[in-house]
Design an enzyme around this catalytic site. Structure first.
Site, PDB file in Angstrom:
ATOM      1  N   CYS A 126       0.825  -1.215   0.000  1.00 37.79           N
ATOM      2  CA  CYS A 126       0.000   0.000   0.000  1.00 37.79           C
ATOM      3  C   CYS A 126       0.857   1.262   0.000  1.00 37.79           C
ATOM      4  CB  CYS A 126      -0.934  -0.001   1.209  1.00 37.79           C
ATOM      5  SG  CYS A 126      -0.083  -0.058   2.803  1.00 37.79           S
ATOM      6  N   ASN A 127       2.129   1.125   0.405  1.00 40.28           N
ATOM      7  CA  ASN A 127       2.988   2.313   0.508  1.00 40.28           C
ATOM      8  C   ASN A 127       4.038   2.431  -0.586  1.00 40.28           C
ATOM      9  OD1 ASN A 127       1.792   3.397   2.789  1.00 40.28           O
ATOM     10  ND2 ASN A 127       3.034   2.174   4.174  1.00 40.28           N
ATOM     11  N   SER A 171       9.995   3.280   5.771  1.00 39.61           N
ATOM     12  CA  SER A 171       8.567   3.033   5.941  1.00 39.61           C
ATOM     13  C   SER A 171       7.824   4.265   6.433  1.00 39.61           C
ATOM     14  CB  SER A 171       8.339   1.892   6.936  1.00 39.61           C
ATOM     15  OG  SER A 171       8.856   0.672   6.435  1.00 39.61           O
ATOM     16  N   GLN A 188       6.293  -5.165   9.218  1.00 42.37           N
ATOM     17  CA  GLN A 188       5.552  -5.857   8.162  1.00 42.37           C
ATOM     18  C   GLN A 188       6.263  -5.840   6.820  1.00 42.37           C
ATOM     19  OE1 GLN A 188       4.009  -3.687  10.244  1.00 42.37           O
ATOM     20  NE2 GLN A 188       2.609  -5.047  11.368  1.00 42.37           N
ATOM     21  N   GLN A 198       6.705  -8.615   3.640  1.00 41.97           N
ATOM     22  CA  GLN A 198       6.227  -8.298   2.294  1.00 41.97           C
ATOM     23  C   GLN A 198       7.347  -8.438   1.269  1.00 41.97           C
ATOM     24  OE1 GLN A 198       4.835  -4.406   3.413  1.00 41.97           O
ATOM     25  NE2 GLN A 198       2.696  -5.048   3.523  1.00 41.97           N
ATOM     26  N   ALA A 220     -10.161  -9.582   5.212  1.00 38.99           N
ATOM     27  CA  ALA A 220      -9.755 -10.556   6.237  1.00 38.99           C
ATOM     28  C   ALA A 220      -8.257 -10.818   6.182  1.00 38.99           C
ATOM     29  CB  ALA A 220     -10.534 -11.858   6.057  1.00 38.99           C
ATOM     30  N   GLY A 221      -7.498  -9.843   5.662  1.00 39.73           N
ATOM     31  CA  GLY A 221      -6.058 -10.011   5.545  1.00 39.73           C
ATOM     32  C   GLY A 221      -5.311  -9.611   6.811  1.00 39.73           C
ATOM     33  N   GLU A 222      -3.982  -9.512   6.690  1.00 34.54           N
ATOM     34  CA  GLU A 222      -3.114  -9.242   7.841  1.00 34.54           C
ATOM     35  C   GLU A 222      -3.421  -7.887   8.478  1.00 34.54           C
ATOM     36  OE1 GLU A 222       1.685  -8.874   8.874  1.00 34.54           O
ATOM     37  OE2 GLU A 222       0.992  -9.252   6.819  1.00 34.54           O
ATOM     38  N   MET A 223      -3.625  -6.849   7.658  1.00 31.91           N
ATOM     39  CA  MET A 223      -3.869  -5.518   8.214  1.00 31.91           C
ATOM     40  C   MET A 223      -5.196  -5.460   8.966  1.00 31.91           C
ATOM     41  SD  MET A 223      -2.724  -2.597   8.861  1.00 31.91           S
ATOM     42  CE  MET A 223      -1.289  -2.438   7.807  1.00 31.91           C
TER      43      MET A 223
END
Length: 424
Positions: free
Chosen positions: A54-55, A111, A118, A122, A192-195
């Protein structure tokens, strides 16, 4: 042709979420993108890996140097974006700078949340995908193995990850600004993911009135909901039930918004001015940006949360200097390894040439012995032949050289062919 380590892309520092979401690649599109990249450049791109979160969206590759100038145009074309719209947000690194960038990213120094862990997972996922795509070779494999080692060293020897203010914790604090006590709030998690799991963990600690998980795959929603004694619902039920929730946190891999302006507008009318906190952690975004203009809606994107967490990083900034020192040392080590690899073909050619001379002189000696010549004379001739061939290259180069070149050769010959004086 020499091969460089190249890195290019964009991140939360260089580009807003409105740009990042246009080049973001879900997991199932990484392999086709790698294949497209290698096909576009042919043999000029030897190895490649793509990291997309996402970043950030970044391409790491081992390629011929001229590829660096052409990669931005490829990224724009691949994502059907005008190159001019993308160019101002891109960065590009080569050789040592590319290596340093990879080390900093994995260590959490690049980050949005300084020191967050995280990104290392990734990056490992990105390397695994590149391996499955068959696009990892010796150079990138070695780069990423050292990257993971450096990240571990930074986290174990510095306090870069201490006192972390995560995106999930920031979401809770922003919701508390609106509602204060969270015990009477109803929460909806989309995805329903990690975040989402991290966010659910933080919100559950506040003991809200209820929690619901909505996901495209209901089985995954049920698995996550069971952990927090939450309920589940289908995504198709969102239009009818959206007004039931005070806090909505969404993070899916959808390429299109899940919550549009019209749907949210209808929900606000049903709620009669009761506020809704909406946290959109997805890239591309799950909630249309226009939703944030509605009265009583507090919409936060991933960039908004990033700005919020920056205020909590001061305690870790002192560790950055120490982390950068570790990284600088490891970059030097990697570049030395790369330079030593460049010498390998020359060394191999020298060995092959010397072996050919040895075989040739040894064959001549065996034939002389077969003719009945004395062993002593044959050994003398063998030694003489090897010595002459050993000296032929440097002596011929000295004889053919001009004045300036001869001075350089006279400097290097004693180092390459030590004399008795130089060995004392």
């Amino acid at each position: 042709m020499s091969i460089d380590v190249l890195t290019f892309g964009l991140n939360h520092t260089s580009a807003p979420v409105s740009v990042r979401e246009r080049v973001s690649m879900p997991v199932d599109l990484i392999k086709p993108a790698i294949e497209g990249l290698r096909a576009a450049f042919g043999g000029a791109v030897r190895e490649a890996a793509i990291l997309s979160t996402c970043n950030r969206t970044e391409v790491y590759c081992a390629a011929e140097p001229q590829v660096a100038e052409q990669l931005p145009a490829w990224l724009a074309d691949y994502n059907k974006i005008e190159a001019g719209a993308l160019q101002p947000h891109l960065y590009r690194h080569q050789q040592g700078d590319a290596v340093r960038h990879a080390f900093r990213v994995a260590s959490g120094l690049d980050s949005m949340v300084l020191g967050e862990p995280q990104i290392l997972g990734q990056m490992k996922d990105a390397v695994r995908t590149a391996g499955e795509a068959g696009s990892l070779g010796t150079l990138l494999h070695q780069l990423f193995q050292r990257t993971f080692s450096v990240a571990k060293e930074v986290r174990s020897q510095t306090s870069i990850g201490a006192h972390s203010v995560s995106m999930a914790a920031a979401a809770v604090r922003l919701a508390e600004r609106v509602f204060g006590d969270m015990s009477q709030t109803r929460l909806l998690f989309i995805g329903a993911g990690e975040m989402i799991e991290l966010c659910a963990t933080h919100f559950a600690a506040q003991k809200p009135r209820s929690m619901v998980v909505a996901n495209r795959t209901l089985a995954r929603a049920e698995t996550l909901a069971d952990r927090f004694s939450a309920q589940t619902m289908k995504l198709a039920d969102l239009p009818d039930r959206l007004a039931d929730f005070d806090v909505i946190v969404s993070c899916t891999a959808s390429s299109l918004p899940i919550l549009g302006l019209g749907m949210v507008e209808r929900a606000t009318k049903l709620r009669r001015h009761r506020p809704i906190v909406m946290v959109d952690l997805a890239v591309p975004r799950d909630i249309e940006p226009e939703v944030g203009r509605l009265d009583d809606i507090y919409l936060y994107s991933v960039d908004d949360l990033g700005k919020f967490v920056q205020s909590g990083t001061d305690a870790r900034r002192a560790a950055v200097v120490q982390a950068e020192a570790i990284i600088d040392t490891r970059v030097d080590n990697f570049m030395h390894w790369m330079q030593s690899r460049a010498v390998v073909p020359v060394i191999r050619d020298l060995h092959q040439s010397a072996e050919a001379l040895r075989v040739q002189e040894l064959d001549r000696a065996r034939r002389a012995l077969a003719r009945g010549e004395s062993p002593e004379a044959v050994m003398e001739q063998l030694a003489h032949g090897l010595t002459q061939k050993y000296l032929h290259g440097p002596l011929a180069a000295l004889n053919r050289s001009e004045a300036g070149e001869r001075e350089q050769l006279l400097t290097w010959v004693p180092r390459l062919f030590p004399t008795s004086d130089s060995r004392r």
